[in-house]
Design a protein around this motif. Structure first.
Motif, PDB file in Angstrom:
ATOM      1  N   PRO A  22       0.802  -1.228   0.000  1.00  0.00           N
ATOM      2  CA  PRO A  22       0.000   0.000   0.000  1.00  0.00           C
ATOM      3  C   PRO A  22       0.836   1.280   0.000  1.00  0.00           C
ATOM      4  CG  PRO A  22      -0.873  -1.572   1.585  1.00  0.00           C
ATOM      5  CD  PRO A  22       0.462  -2.091   1.134  1.00  0.00           C
ATOM      6  N   VAL A  23       2.057   1.191   0.550  1.00  0.00           N
ATOM      7  CA  VAL A  23       2.928   2.361   0.615  1.00  0.00           C
ATOM      8  C   VAL A  23       3.859   2.432  -0.589  1.00  0.00           C
ATOM      9  CG1 VAL A  23       4.742   3.514   1.953  1.00  0.00           C
ATOM     10  CG2 VAL A  23       2.851   2.371   3.133  1.00  0.00           C
ATOM     11  N   LEU A  24       4.433   1.300  -0.956  1.00  0.00           N
ATOM     12  CA  LEU A  24       5.429   1.288  -2.035  1.00  0.00           C
ATOM     13  C   LEU A  24       4.810   1.273  -3.425  1.00  0.00           C
ATOM     14  CD1 LEU A  24       8.098  -1.219  -0.612  1.00  0.00           C
ATOM     15  CD2 LEU A  24       8.087   1.283  -0.497  1.00  0.00           C
ATOM     16  N   GLY A  25       3.578   0.730  -3.559  1.00  0.00           N
ATOM     17  CA  GLY A  25       2.963   0.643  -4.886  1.00  0.00           C
ATOM     18  C   GLY A  25       3.758  -0.261  -5.805  1.00  0.00           C
ATOM     19  N   TRP A  26       4.059   0.252  -7.025  1.00  0.00           N
ATOM     20  CA  TRP A  26       4.770  -0.564  -8.009  1.00  0.00           C
ATOM     21  C   TRP A  26       6.174  -0.944  -7.531  1.00  0.00           C
ATOM     22  CZ3 TRP A  26       9.462   1.047  -9.715  1.00  0.00           C
ATOM     23  CH2 TRP A  26       9.762   2.407  -9.577  1.00  0.00           C
ATOM     24  N   ALA A  27       6.714  -0.150  -6.598  1.00  0.00           N
ATOM     25  CA  ALA A  27       8.062  -0.440  -6.102  1.00  0.00           C
ATOM     26  C   ALA A  27       8.102  -1.765  -5.334  1.00  0.00           C
ATOM     27  CB  ALA A  27       8.554   0.699  -5.213  1.00  0.00           C
ATOM     28  N   THR A  28       6.940  -2.257  -4.919  1.00  0.00           N
ATOM     29  CA  THR A  28       6.902  -3.569  -4.275  1.00  0.00           C
ATOM     30  C   THR A  28       7.394  -4.648  -5.230  1.00  0.00           C
ATOM     31  OG1 THR A  28       4.955  -2.836  -3.036  1.00  0.00           O
ATOM     32  CG2 THR A  28       5.439  -5.192  -3.001  1.00  0.00           C
ATOM     33  N   ALA A  29       6.968  -4.545  -6.486  1.00  0.00           N
ATOM     34  CA  ALA A  29       7.436  -5.495  -7.495  1.00  0.00           C
ATOM     35  C   ALA A  29       8.946  -5.391  -7.669  1.00  0.00           C
ATOM     36  CB  ALA A  29       6.724  -5.250  -8.819  1.00  0.00           C
ATOM     37  N   ILE A  75       2.746 -11.002  -9.067  1.00  0.00           N
ATOM     38  CA  ILE A  75       1.481 -10.600  -8.449  1.00  0.00           C
ATOM     39  C   ILE A  75       1.494  -9.103  -8.143  1.00  0.00           C
ATOM     40  CG2 ILE A  75      -0.058 -10.978  -6.482  1.00  0.00           C
ATOM     41  CD1 ILE A  75       1.112 -13.815  -6.290  1.00  0.00           C
ATOM     42  N   ALA A  76       2.651  -8.593  -7.688  1.00  0.00           N
ATOM     43  CA  ALA A  76       2.764  -7.164  -7.408  1.00  0.00           C
ATOM     44  C   ALA A  76       2.597  -6.335  -8.682  1.00  0.00           C
ATOM     45  CB  ALA A  76       4.111  -6.866  -6.749  1.00  0.00           C
ATOM     46  N   LEU A  77       3.108  -6.820  -9.799  1.00  0.00           N
ATOM     47  CA  LEU A  77       2.922  -6.119 -11.071  1.00  0.00           C
ATOM     48  C   LEU A  77       1.449  -6.108 -11.485  1.00  0.00           C
ATOM     49  CD1 LEU A  77       6.031  -7.418 -13.079  1.00  0.00           C
ATOM     50  CD2 LEU A  77       5.641  -5.086 -12.228  1.00  0.00           C
ATOM     51  N   LEU A  78       0.753  -7.224 -11.257  1.00  0.00           N
ATOM     52  CA  LEU A  78      -0.682  -7.254 -11.544  1.00  0.00           C
ATOM     53  C   LEU A  78      -1.427  -6.247 -10.678  1.00  0.00           C
ATOM     54  CD1 LEU A  78      -1.319 -11.117 -11.796  1.00  0.00           C
ATOM     55  CD2 LEU A  78      -1.338  -9.458 -13.671  1.00  0.00           C
ATOM     56  N   SER A  79      -0.978  -6.095  -9.440  1.00  0.00           N
ATOM     57  CA  SER A  79      -1.613  -5.129  -8.543  1.00  0.00           C
ATOM     58  C   SER A  79      -1.351  -3.706  -8.994  1.00  0.00           C
ATOM     59  CB  SER A  79      -1.089  -5.336  -7.115  1.00  0.00           C
ATOM     60  OG  SER A  79      -1.642  -4.394  -6.238  1.00  0.00           O
ATOM     61  N   LEU A  84      -5.415  -5.707  -9.890  1.00  0.00           N
ATOM     62  CA  LEU A  84      -5.556  -6.657  -8.798  1.00  0.00           C
ATOM     63  C   LEU A  84      -5.502  -5.877  -7.480  1.00  0.00           C
ATOM     64  CD1 LEU A  84      -3.954 -10.114  -8.442  1.00  0.00           C
ATOM     65  CD2 LEU A  84      -3.640  -8.490  -6.590  1.00  0.00           C
ATOM     66  N   PRO A  85      -6.511  -6.012  -6.615  1.00  0.00           N
ATOM     67  CA  PRO A  85      -6.537  -5.220  -5.377  1.00  0.00           C
ATOM     68  C   PRO A  85      -5.303  -5.476  -4.508  1.00  0.00           C
ATOM     69  CG  PRO A  85      -8.670  -6.258  -5.775  1.00  0.00           C
ATOM     70  CD  PRO A  85      -7.716  -6.856  -6.755  1.00  0.00           C
ATOM     71  N   THR A  86      -4.864  -4.417  -3.845  1.00  0.00           N
ATOM     72  CA  THR A  86      -3.660  -4.529  -3.018  1.00  0.00           C
ATOM     73  C   THR A  86      -3.823  -5.562  -1.912  1.00  0.00           C
ATOM     74  OG1 THR A  86      -3.174  -2.194  -3.437  1.00  0.00           O
ATOM     75  CG2 THR A  86      -2.044  -3.243  -1.591  1.00  0.00           C
ATOM     76  N   HIS A  87      -5.021  -5.611  -1.309  1.00  0.00           N
ATOM     77  CA  HIS A  87      -5.202  -6.565  -0.214  1.00  0.00           C
ATOM     78  C   HIS A  87      -5.187  -8.008  -0.708  1.00  0.00           C
ATOM     79  CE1 HIS A  87      -9.580  -7.437  -0.909  1.00  0.00           C
ATOM     80  NE2 HIS A  87      -9.534  -6.252  -1.481  1.00  0.00           N
TER      81      HIS A  87
END
Length: 436
Positions: A22-29, A75-79, A84-87
């Motif tokens: 929720p904080v990093l957004g695409w950076a999670t991927a 999955i993070a890229l799909l989000s 794809l919902p973050t949760h």
């Protein structure tokens, strides 16, 4: 702490990175991707010892951690870019990570296989709920109104992950994680009202149903997990009436498998594994019913009345019941005839039928029809006749496919699927024609 528990804890810690989505957004991927690439560079040292699986030690690379992280990256890229919902992202990753940890801890206490599987589901469920709550709070979304659906998604994901893990290996975690993500994405997108009562009852009933089916040796652990997942989805997405129809098949069908089992075993017509049905057998008989439940849950988006999906569901279950009873009851009688030529064949021959089995099959369809008529107002007497005809039609299709295609071209599970599909189509088609 043993090596297995320590390794599972390390993977669970990696899965916790998803909470930053929720904080990093695409950076999670990017973070998971960097972790995956970095894992391939580790060949020894403390990190290698923490994460290395037996296959990694043979190959000298942390391929397991890399694959786990790459799946989370996808999955993070799909989000980030596909909606794809973050949760759902968070739940998909932590369900697998913490489910594995709970399973390995249970293993330390020499728990039975059923208890290890239960520990995986329980750990995944708790982690899935907690992860989604954290994600929604971080997004500023009220949690209380969404709590029933949060628990439903976590329970569904944990059951699917537990099912896949019961038939796959630890190295297949990426496949498990991606499968959970797509399933939860579908459910999150359904505009279905999920209540606390329905979710609580579904969890309690599926746990009891799964344990009893395993304890009575009517299902293997994968078969039990498959049935439990189907039961939960049927209760939450369809309702208690839909579940009553489904459980009638599992209950009566399982008992019929045990009917004069030793005699059927001597004749070579008994189910393998002492009648315990596996996931393939369960899905072959109930996959069409599951699709009907999902279609019913999405009825607001489809140009088809919801009652049609009800008759498709009942028709497929009536077929499964008819086919099971005709085989299990008819298998103890001599002189079966091939349905295509009426020639006498040996007991157990694909496509062979007896009049006793046919009567038992029609009786089974009548049981399903009676339950549906009792619980659903749209069914009534005419609808019950439709369901019986659908069951008889699907049972006949099963015998015809057995006599013509089973063996060389189709397996038993494929035949079961096509037969239940026939029953569903007959039920839905006749409902359109015969009912107002």
């Amino acid at each position: 702490m043993t090596t297995r528990v320590r390794r599972a804890a390390a993977y669970a810690a990696v899965s916790t990175l998803a909470l930053a989505a929720p904080v990093l957004g695409w950076a999670t991927a990017a973070a998971f991707g960097a972790l995956a690439v970095g894992a391939l560079a580790v060949t020894d040292g403390p990190l290698f010892e923490w994460f290395a699986r037996p296959a990694d030690r043979q190959e000298g690379r942390l391929h397991g951690l890399a694959a786990f992280s790459f799946a989370a990256t996808g999955i993070a890229l799909l989000s980030a870019f596909a909606g794809l919902p973050t949760h759902v992202l968070v739940a998909s990753v932590v369900v697998v990570g913490y489910g594995n940890l709970a399973q390995q801890i249970a293993w330390e206490f020499d728990a039975e296989a059923i208890l290890r599987t239960g520990a995986f589901v329980g750990g995944g469920l708790l982690a899935g709920v907690a992860g989604q709550v954290v994600a929604l709070v971080a997004d500023g979304t009220p949690v209380s109104p969404a709590l029933p659906k949060i628990v439903f998604l976590a329970a569904s994901g944990a059951l699917l992950a537990g099912l896949l893990r019961s038939v796959l290996f630890a190295r297949d975690d990426p496949l498990v994680m991606l499968s959970v993500a797509f399933l939860l994405w579908l459910f999150a997108d359904l505009t279905v009202v999920v209540t606390v009562e329905a979710v609580a009852v579904a969890i309690a009933v599926t746990a009891l149903f799964g344990y009893i089916s395993w304890r009575l040796d009517t299902a293997s652990i994968p078969g039990m997990m498959t049935g439990a997942l189907l039961a939960m989805l049927t209760i939450v997405l369809g309702g208690y009436g839909w579940f009553a129809v489904l459980i009638s098949f599992f209950g009566i069908g399982s008992l019929s498998t045990k009917f004069r089992y030793e005699e059927k075993a001597e004749r070579g017509v008994a189910e393998d594994n002492e009648g315990a049905r596996g996931s393939g057998n369960v899905l072959g008989n109930a996959a069409v019913a599951l699709v009907a439940v999902l279609a019913y849950a999405a009825r607001g988006r489809l140009p088809i009345p919801g009652e049609i999906f009800l008759f498709a569901f009942a028709g497929s279950i009536a077929t499964a019941m008819s086919d099971t009873l005709s085989s299990e009851i008819g298998g103890v009688f001599d002189k079966p005839r091939l349905i295509t030529t009426l020639e006498r064949v040996e007991p157990g021959t694909d496509g062979g039928v007896t009049w006793q089995g046919e009567v038992a099959g029609i009786a089974g369809a009548a049981v399903v029809a009676g339950i549906a008529a009792l619980l659903f107002d749209p069914v009534g007497t005419t609808g019950a006749i439709v369901i019986v005809l659908a069951g008889a039609g699907g049972m006949t299709a099963d015998s015809l496919l057995g006599a013509t295609l089973e063996g060389d071209r189709l397996g038993n599970q494929s035949v079961n699927f096509l037969a239940t599909l026939t029953g569903a189509l007959v039920g839905a088609g006749l409902a359109v024609v015969a009912l107002p």
